[in-house]
Structures are given as structure tokens and as C-alpha cells.
Scaffold this active site. Structure first.
Site, PDB file in Angstrom:
ATOM      1  N   HIS A 230       4.299   6.065  -5.658  1.00 32.45           N
ATOM      2  CA  HIS A 230       5.510   5.233  -5.756  1.00 32.45           C
ATOM      3  C   HIS A 230       6.122   5.000  -4.374  1.00 32.45           C
ATOM      4  O   HIS A 230       6.412   3.859  -3.997  1.00 32.45           O
ATOM      5  CB  HIS A 230       6.525   5.929  -6.669  1.00 32.45           C
ATOM      6  CG  HIS A 230       7.803   5.175  -6.835  1.00 32.45           C
ATOM      7  ND1 HIS A 230       8.019   4.294  -7.872  1.00 32.45           N
ATOM      8  CD2 HIS A 230       8.943   5.167  -6.092  1.00 32.45           C
ATOM      9  CE1 HIS A 230       9.231   3.765  -7.760  1.00 32.45           C
ATOM     10  NE2 HIS A 230       9.814   4.290  -6.682  1.00 32.45           N
ATOM     11  N   GLU A 231       6.309   6.078  -3.628  1.00 30.18           N
ATOM     12  CA  GLU A 231       6.925   5.948  -2.308  1.00 30.18           C
ATOM     13  C   GLU A 231       6.000   5.229  -1.327  1.00 30.18           C
ATOM     14  O   GLU A 231       6.478   4.521  -0.431  1.00 30.18           O
ATOM     15  CB  GLU A 231       7.293   7.332  -1.768  1.00 30.18           C
ATOM     16  CG  GLU A 231       8.352   8.055  -2.588  1.00 30.18           C
ATOM     17  CD  GLU A 231       9.658   7.289  -2.689  1.00 30.18           C
ATOM     18  OE1 GLU A 231       9.994   6.526  -1.758  1.00 30.18           O
ATOM     19  OE2 GLU A 231      10.354   7.436  -3.705  1.00 30.18           O
TER      20      GLU A 231
END
Length: 374
Positions: free
Chosen positions: A22-23
Site C-alpha cells: 500500500h505504502e
């Protein structure tokens, strides 16, 4: 002790993979938009080890492995704005800061995290389908349970399901999924009998079953059984298509279940938090690597959906603010953003507390503690 350690290890692996991807989505798009990334951290708290790349980003692994974050140049808080609402930078610094980017670029960076989670899920499903095959059962009735909803509707052995409420049925898994979400509402079922199409109305029976974690779950049952589960081999492009379709199915199931909870037709006790995810991670890992991968893929979709909620503090909240900014031609006021952030934080914390309480109840921790004092 060994079982608990096993659960913790696989929970940490699952969370680290999901959050890192996600990051990394935010990071990858930010770099291509010209934003300077100061920190990419796996975990929170004190840095255990790390390194700095040639572009000045500090890659670090931190002591608390329950998430992670990316910090852009100039960030001061979760709304990516300075405390006084101004950006006191030189022109050169402004060009590489997150706040100095256009609305379109900031929106792309915010959306990149959830999109990365959806892409991860597609990649994992693709890997399973192309190596092991896709679980598949022909949507043909083998047996009809006496006294079931299927018997009441007149379904027979050999009937082939074609669609449920207009949604096509390609496998028995599709049928089971549609029915499990039903909470006693009549549905229109299209079948093929002796080579001829036929439409019948069925009202699934709502039944409580063990969810495998000590709790109960209400599902709709039709009362038919197939011949057996097979694994159907898929080619490269077919695997991509069916993997994407599987992600769409998870989105549909999640959205439907949440909608039923909001509408009051489904109990909120099914809402799980970190403890139940940890328990599921351990169980799936023990059941086999393919089951653990399937769980990570499903959780990745849910993480992407959760972050797209229009709640300030989440990516969806940022996108909502940017939409208002695009319409107004200028950002929302600092006080409004701060107020929205506080509300969003309260909503997220409330949801986390509620989900964790559900976990404690469903995993019988509350029952165990109460017995200690009785």
C-alpha cells in the site's frame, strides 16, 4: 506457545506485506510526480535498521511491525498541510514537496495506495490460478436437501443454474456466494432443465453457522449440493481475467455485507479486527500456503476498500478534500480540514475499538476472563 508464536509470525507477515505494498503505491507515484520522499518505514517506532538511497529516502524497518508509512518532504501532519496552513518554502523546495503539487498529482498519489492493494490481489490470484488452477464446480444440482428452500421452489437433480437476480452464474462457487449473502430475501433464479430455460423464485433459508473462530455467522442456504470441487487449469490471459474477476467478487461481497450491516439485516458481530485477522492468518497458514496467499489477497482488497472510504485521515478523505479543492479552485480552509481530520480520527478509532471488542467476544477472550472471576 508454539501455536501462538506461529499465529503472531504469520500475522506480522500478512500485515507487513499488505501495508508495505500500500505504502509503496504512494511512494512509486509520488516519485514519478517529482515529490521528494524522506522516509519509507515498515513498522512504527524506533528504527531497528535501515539505509538511505541516493535520492535521500531513508528506508527503515521499525520496532513495531504493525503497519508502516511514507513521509513526504514538507509533511507536518496526516492532512499533509503545515500547522498554520501555509507552505513556507523556497520555490525549489515547493516543487519537490507534496503540498506544492497540483490537485491531479496529489489525487494520483493518494489513490495509488488502494490501487496497489487491488493490483497485489490480482497478482496473487493470478499466481494461484496459473499454477494450481481455479477452484471450480459446475453449477449443476446433484442433490436437493429434504425440507430445504430448493425443494420448496421445485429444484431438481440435474438443474443447471444460469443466473441469480440477473447476475450470471458460471460455477457453483458463484451460486454459493450469492446465497450466503442473502438474509431471507426472495431471489429470481434462472435455470436450465432438460435443455430449456426456466425461472423460479427461491427464498434462501437463513441459518447460523460456526464461523471457525468460535462465533456464529448468519448465511443464506439454498439446500443443494454439487458433484464435487475441481481445479480448472487457466492459461496466462484467462488467469489475468479470472483474477481480476475474483477481486471484483470480493469487492461485491464486502460492499454487500457492509450495506447489510448498515441496513440492519446483518449483525455487526461479523465485523472483525486485528485479533481475528491474526487468528485467521495462523489458521490459513496451517491449512497450506495457497490458503494463506488467498487470505492475503482477500485482505488486500478489503484494505484498499477501507482506505477509499470518504473519511478524513484515510486516502478517500484526502480524495474528498481534493475534489472540493478542484471544484472551488482553492483548498478548503485549514480549520475545516482540521475539524474533518478530528472527526475522521474519532471514526477510525471508534471502528477499531468496536472491531477489537468483537474479536475479544468471538474468540471467547471475554468469556475466558469472566470465568476467572466467577
Amino acid at each position: 506457545m508454539g501455536s501462538s508464536l506461529h499465529t503472531i509470525v504469520f500475522f506480522v507477515i500478512a500485515i507487513s506485506v499488505l501495508v508495505s505494498v500500500h505504502e509503496f503505491g504512494h511512494f512509486w507515484v509520488a516519485r514519478r510526480c517529482g515529490v521528494k520522499v524522506e522516509v519509507f518505514s515498515i513498522g512504527f517506532g524506533r528504527e531497528l535498521f535501515g539505509w538511505t538511497d541516493r535520492r535521500g529516502t531513508r528506508w527503515r524497518v521499525s520496532a513495531l511491525p504493525l503497519g508502516g508509512y511514507v513521509r513526504f518532504f514538507g509533511d507536518a501532519d496526516a492532512t499533509s498541510a503545515l500547522p498554520d496552513g501555509t507552505i513556507c518554502m523556497t520555490d525549489a523546495e515547493r516543487q519537490v514537496s507534496y503540498q506544492g503539487q497540483s490537485v491531479a498529482k496529489r489525487s494520483a498519489i493518494a489513490a495509488a495506495g488502494p490501487i496497489a492493494n487491488f493490483l497485489l490481489a490480482i497478482a496473487l490470484f493470478f499466481g494461484l490460478f496459473i499454477t494450481l488452477g481455479q477452484p471450480f464446480t459446475a453449477p449443476v444440482v446433484d442433490t436437493v436437501s429434504p425440507g430445504s428452500a430448493a425443494e420448496a421452489a421445485g429444484l431438481r437433480q440435474g438443474d443447471r443454474f444460469l443466473a441469480v437476480d440477473g447476475r450470471s452464474v458460471e460455477s457453483f462457487e458463484d451460486l454459493r456466494l450469492y446465497m450466503r449473502l442473502n438474509q431471507g430475501t426472495p431471489v429470481s433464479v434462472e435455470i436450465e432443465r432438460d435443455g430449456k430455460p426456466l425461472t423460479v423464485e427461491v427464498t434462501p433459508t437463513v441459518t447460523e453457522i460456526d464461523d471457525g473462530q468460535g462465533g456464529k455467522q448468519k448465511i443464506g442456504l439454498l439446500g443443494v449440493a454439487p458433484a464435487g470441487v475441481e481445479f480448472k487449469e487457466r492459461g496466462f490471459f484467462d488467469s489475468i481475467w479470472y483474477a481480476t474477476r475474483e477481486v471484483g467478487t470480493v469487492v461485491h461481497v464486502t460492499a454487500t455485507a457492509v450495506g447489510q450491516m448498515i441496513g440492519g439485516t446483518r449483525g455487526t458481530e461479523e465485523l472483525g479486527g486485528p485479533l481475528r485477522i491474526a487468528d485467521m492468518s495462523g489458521r490459513m497458514a496451517r491449512a497450506g500456503l495457497e490458503n494463506f496467499i488467498w487470505l492475503i489477497a482477500a485482505l488486500s482488497v478489503n484494505l484498499g476498500l477501507f482506505n477509499l472510504l470518504p473519511v478524513p485521515m484515510l486516502d478517500g478523505g484526502h480524495l474528498l478534500f481534493y475534489a472540493f479543492e478542484a471544484m472551488r479552485g482553492r483548498p478548503l480552509g485549514e480549520r475545516i480540514q482540521e475539524f474533518g481530520f478530528r472527526i475522521g480520527l474519532a471514526m477510525v478509532l471508534t471502528l477499531m475499538v468496536f472491531a477489537t471488542w468483537n474479536d475479544l467476544v468471538q474468540l471467547r477472550v471475554v468469556d475466558f476472563i469472566s470465568r476467572l472471576f466467577t
